[in-house]
Design an enzyme around this catalytic site. Structure first.
Site, PDB file in Angstrom:
ATOM      1  N   CYS A  73      32.743  17.938  -7.406  1.00  0.00           N
ATOM      2  CA  CYS A  73      32.350  16.825  -6.528  1.00  0.00           C
ATOM      3  C   CYS A  73      32.638  15.485  -7.194  1.00  0.00           C
ATOM      4  O   CYS A  73      32.363  15.294  -8.382  1.00  0.00           O
ATOM      5  CB  CYS A  73      30.867  16.938  -6.185  1.00  0.00           C
ATOM      6  SG  CYS A  73      30.295  15.683  -5.011  1.00  0.00           S
ATOM      7  N   CYS A 109      29.744  16.729  -0.269  1.00  0.00           N
ATOM      8  CA  CYS A 109      30.412  17.736  -1.101  1.00  0.00           C
ATOM      9  C   CYS A 109      29.997  19.158  -0.724  1.00  0.00           C
ATOM     10  O   CYS A 109      30.805  20.081  -0.812  1.00  0.00           O
ATOM     11  CB  CYS A 109      30.141  17.474  -2.578  1.00  0.00           C
ATOM     12  SG  CYS A 109      31.070  16.061  -3.200  1.00  0.00           S
ATOM     13  N   CYS A 173       9.426  -4.575   5.219  1.00  0.00           N
ATOM     14  CA  CYS A 173       9.394  -4.192   3.802  1.00  0.00           C
ATOM     15  C   CYS A 173       8.945  -5.395   2.973  1.00  0.00           C
ATOM     16  O   CYS A 173       8.134  -5.275   2.059  1.00  0.00           O
ATOM     17  CB  CYS A 173      10.775  -3.762   3.320  1.00  0.00           C
ATOM     18  SG  CYS A 173      11.680  -2.642   4.392  1.00  0.00           S
ATOM     19  N   CYS A 176       5.130  -6.330   2.516  1.00  0.00           N
ATOM     20  CA  CYS A 176       4.383  -5.568   1.515  1.00  0.00           C
ATOM     21  C   CYS A 176       4.956  -5.722   0.110  1.00  0.00           C
ATOM     22  O   CYS A 176       4.205  -5.811  -0.847  1.00  0.00           O
ATOM     23  CB  CYS A 176       4.344  -4.084   1.898  1.00  0.00           C
ATOM     24  SG  CYS A 176       3.146  -3.762   3.207  1.00  0.00           S
ATOM     25  N   HIS A 177       6.274  -5.756  -0.002  1.00  0.00           N
ATOM     26  CA  HIS A 177       6.862  -5.675  -1.343  1.00  0.00           C
ATOM     27  C   HIS A 177       7.373  -6.987  -1.900  1.00  0.00           C
ATOM     28  O   HIS A 177       7.976  -7.019  -2.950  1.00  0.00           O
ATOM     29  CB  HIS A 177       7.980  -4.626  -1.358  1.00  0.00           C
ATOM     30  CG  HIS A 177       7.466  -3.236  -1.140  1.00  0.00           C
ATOM     31  ND1 HIS A 177       6.612  -2.615  -2.019  1.00  0.00           N
ATOM     32  CD2 HIS A 177       7.682  -2.347  -0.133  1.00  0.00           C
ATOM     33  CE1 HIS A 177       6.328  -1.391  -1.570  1.00  0.00           C
ATOM     34  NE2 HIS A 177       6.953  -1.213  -0.416  1.00  0.00           N
ATOM     35  N   ARG A 218      11.417   8.050  -0.057  1.00  0.00           N
ATOM     36  CA  ARG A 218      10.531   6.896  -0.285  1.00  0.00           C
ATOM     37  C   ARG A 218      10.647   5.897   0.873  1.00  0.00           C
ATOM     38  O   ARG A 218       9.645   5.413   1.388  1.00  0.00           O
ATOM     39  CB  ARG A 218      10.889   6.252  -1.620  1.00  0.00           C
ATOM     40  CG  ARG A 218      10.076   5.054  -2.044  1.00  0.00           C
ATOM     41  CD  ARG A 218       8.622   5.349  -2.289  1.00  0.00           C
ATOM     42  NE  ARG A 218       7.803   5.127  -1.091  1.00  0.00           N
ATOM     43  CZ  ARG A 218       6.508   5.385  -1.001  1.00  0.00           C
ATOM     44  NH1 ARG A 218       5.858   5.920  -2.019  1.00  0.00           N
ATOM     45  NH2 ARG A 218       5.846   5.156   0.101  1.00  0.00           N
ATOM     46  N   CYS A 222       7.743   4.922   3.695  1.00  0.00           N
ATOM     47  CA  CYS A 222       7.202   3.592   3.989  1.00  0.00           C
ATOM     48  C   CYS A 222       7.289   3.266   5.478  1.00  0.00           C
ATOM     49  O   CYS A 222       6.416   2.605   6.014  1.00  0.00           O
ATOM     50  CB  CYS A 222       7.901   2.540   3.138  1.00  0.00           C
ATOM     51  SG  CYS A 222       7.164   2.395   1.481  1.00  0.00           S
TER      52      CYS A 222
HETATM   53  C1  HEC Z   1       2.194  -1.561   4.658  1.00  0.00           C
HETATM   54  C2  HEC Z   1       2.845  -1.872   3.444  1.00  0.00           C
HETATM   55  C3  HEC Z   1       4.232  -1.321   3.178  1.00  0.00           C
HETATM   56  C4  HEC Z   1       5.393  -1.550   3.899  1.00  0.00           C
HETATM   57  C5  HEC Z   1       5.558  -2.302   5.193  1.00  0.00           C
HETATM   58  C6  HEC Z   1       6.451  -0.914   3.146  1.00  0.00           C
HETATM   59  N1  HEC Z   1       5.944  -0.318   2.032  1.00  0.00           N
HETATM   60 FE1  HEC Z   1       7.039   0.511   0.528  1.00  0.00          FE
HETATM   61  N2  HEC Z   1       5.301   1.047  -0.423  1.00  0.00           N
HETATM   62  C7  HEC Z   1       4.036   0.793   0.032  1.00  0.00           C
HETATM   63  C8  HEC Z   1       3.092   1.456  -0.854  1.00  0.00           C
HETATM   64  C9  HEC Z   1       1.570   1.456  -0.675  1.00  0.00           C
HETATM   65  C10 HEC Z   1       3.837   2.072  -1.866  1.00  0.00           C
HETATM   66  C11 HEC Z   1       3.309   2.885  -3.025  1.00  0.00           C
HETATM   67  C12 HEC Z   1       2.975   4.249  -2.564  1.00  0.00           C
HETATM   68  C13 HEC Z   1       2.361   5.131  -3.587  1.00  0.00           C
HETATM   69  O1  HEC Z   1       1.801   4.651  -4.566  1.00  0.00           O
HETATM   70  O2  HEC Z   1       2.470   6.323  -3.401  1.00  0.00           O
HETATM   71  C14 HEC Z   1       5.231   1.772  -1.577  1.00  0.00           C
HETATM   72  C15 HEC Z   1       6.281   2.151  -2.379  1.00  0.00           C
HETATM   73  C16 HEC Z   1       7.595   1.781  -2.176  1.00  0.00           C
HETATM   74  C17 HEC Z   1       8.664   1.975  -3.131  1.00  0.00           C
HETATM   75  C18 HEC Z   1       8.520   2.564  -4.515  1.00  0.00           C
HETATM   76  C19 HEC Z   1       7.978   1.537  -5.461  1.00  0.00           C
HETATM   77  C20 HEC Z   1       7.972   1.979  -6.902  1.00  0.00           C
HETATM   78  O3  HEC Z   1       7.059   1.564  -7.612  1.00  0.00           O
HETATM   79  O4  HEC Z   1       8.849   2.725  -7.299  1.00  0.00           O
HETATM   80  C21 HEC Z   1       9.817   1.537  -2.535  1.00  0.00           C
HETATM   81  C22 HEC Z   1      11.188   1.548  -3.141  1.00  0.00           C
HETATM   82  C23 HEC Z   1       9.464   1.064  -1.218  1.00  0.00           C
HETATM   83  N3  HEC Z   1       8.116   1.216  -1.043  1.00  0.00           N
HETATM   84  C24 HEC Z   1      10.370   0.569  -0.286  1.00  0.00           C
HETATM   85  C25 HEC Z   1      10.010   0.111   0.969  1.00  0.00           C
HETATM   86  C26 HEC Z   1      10.956  -0.258   1.998  1.00  0.00           C
HETATM   87  C27 HEC Z   1      12.462  -0.179   1.879  1.00  0.00           C
HETATM   88  C28 HEC Z   1      10.243  -0.677   3.079  1.00  0.00           C
HETATM   89  C29 HEC Z   1      10.733  -1.122   4.426  1.00  0.00           C
HETATM   90  C30 HEC Z   1      11.422  -0.138   5.198  1.00  0.00           C
HETATM   91  C31 HEC Z   1       8.830  -0.562   2.714  1.00  0.00           C
HETATM   92  N4  HEC Z   1       8.736  -0.066   1.439  1.00  0.00           N
HETATM   93  C32 HEC Z   1       7.783  -0.940   3.527  1.00  0.00           C
HETATM   94  C33 HEC Z   1       3.694   0.008   1.099  1.00  0.00           C
HETATM   95  C34 HEC Z   1       4.598  -0.505   2.025  1.00  0.00           C
END
Ligand code: HEC
Length: 261
Positions: A73, A109, A173, A176-177, A218, A222
């Site tokens: 691959c 692949c 996204c 929250c992030h 992941r 979310c």
């Molecule tokens: C309501 C709030 C919320 C939204 C909206 C959200 N997330 Fe999250 N996300 C979280 C939470 C809470 C965690 C941690 C989960 C856990 O600890 O298991 C997380 C974890 C993650 C992580 C991993 C972080 C790490 O520490 O490795 C990623 C990457 C991520 N989110 C991407 C996204 C993406 C892309 C989107 C949009 C599509 C999104 N999230 C939308 C709440 C959110």
């Protein structure tokens, strides 16, 4: 006079109790470290490594209607080259004329080399193989480029999706992030996805639900969490978000499979 002294004593007692409680409750980071140590003490190996070992077996075994392994691959550095390949994914592939992430390339692949029908491919196989291939980039810096026009376009789509608000709660996204990143909700710390360069530690083992997740899981997780219908596996939307976050992780050393809550 007397009552104010009583209040002082009470305040001091309450303060001491709160301090003791705060010291007892571990921070999310401490909790991750504690769980990791516990599992290592109990079994001598981290679950992520078990998935990677299983993935290596699947990768090297002759399988599928064509009875060949995945060793031929091309993950972007040439057929059969896995060392460092994951650090440069997602990227554009001429053979499929598409930007692909690790999961999608594995499926490509399995179909083109091994002859599997896409619909017959088990998600759990893809996850294990992803853990193995990603581990072959450990210690190397993430180096995802935007050289091809398709990569530029998919990145732009990822950025747009990152800021798109959806669902009943009108979350994106970024809400929250970015805006709330770094804050805690219950036991979890909301990751500052770009600043923390988190893409470098996915795929990751999640001890809270005893599962290995790739970045695809992941992202879907979310979406589900905010009750927005999640995009399909291997879809352009997932790949676009993954590319967007991977570019932000450039320079961070790959550490996969990671270990997270
Ligand atoms: C309501 C709030 C919320 C939204 C909206 C959200 N997330 Fe999250 N996300 C979280 C939470 C809470 C965690 C941690 C989960 C856990 O600890 O298991 C997380 C974890 C993650 C992580 C991993 C972080 C790490 O520490 O490795 C990623 C990457 C991520 N989110 C991407 C996204 C993406 C892309 C989107 C949009 C599509 C999104 N999230 C939308 C709440 C959110």
């Amino acid at each position: 006079m007397r009552s104010s002294r009583v209040w002082l004593v009470i305040a001091a007692l309450v303060g001491a109790t709160l301090l003791a409680l705060a010291q007892q409750a571990p921070s999310p980071e401490e909790e991750v470290a504690r769980q990791k140590k516990l599992i290592l003490e109990q079994s001598g190996i981290l679950p992520g490594e078990l998935y990677a070992a299983q993935g290596e077996d699947l990768f090297k075994k002759k399988r599928g209607p064509n009875n060949v392994s995945l060793e031929g691959c091309d993950f972007g550095l040439g057929a059969g080259k896995t060392e460092g390949a994951y650090a440069e994914l997602p990227r554009y592939f001429a053979d499929t004329n598409r930007v692909e992430d690790l999961d999608t390339r594995i499926v490509t692949c399995m179909v083109s080399l091994q002859g599997f029908k896409a619909a017959d491919i088990k998600r759990s196989d893809v996850v294990a193989i992803a853990a193995y291939v990603a581990s072959k980039s450990n210690g190397r810096p993430v180096k995802v480029r935007l050289d091809d026009v398709k990569e530029v376009a998919v990145y732009a789509m990822g950025k747009q999706l990152w800021y798109t608000r959806a669902g009943a709660q009108d979350f994106s996204c970024a809400v929250c992030h970015e805006t709330n990143g770094g804050k805690r909700i219950r036991l979890q710390r909301l990751a500052l996805v770009q600043a923390d360069k988190v893409a470098s530690h996915w795929p990751a083992y999640r001890f809270s639900n005893d599962q290995l997740w790739t970045m695809e899981d992941r992202i879907r997780g979310c979406y589900k969490q905010t009750r927005v219908t999640e995009p399909n596996y291997y879809s352009d939307a997932i790949i676009a978000l993954s590319l967007y976050m991977s570019v932000a992780a450039n320079g961070a050393d790959v550490d996969a499979p990671g270990f997270v809550r």
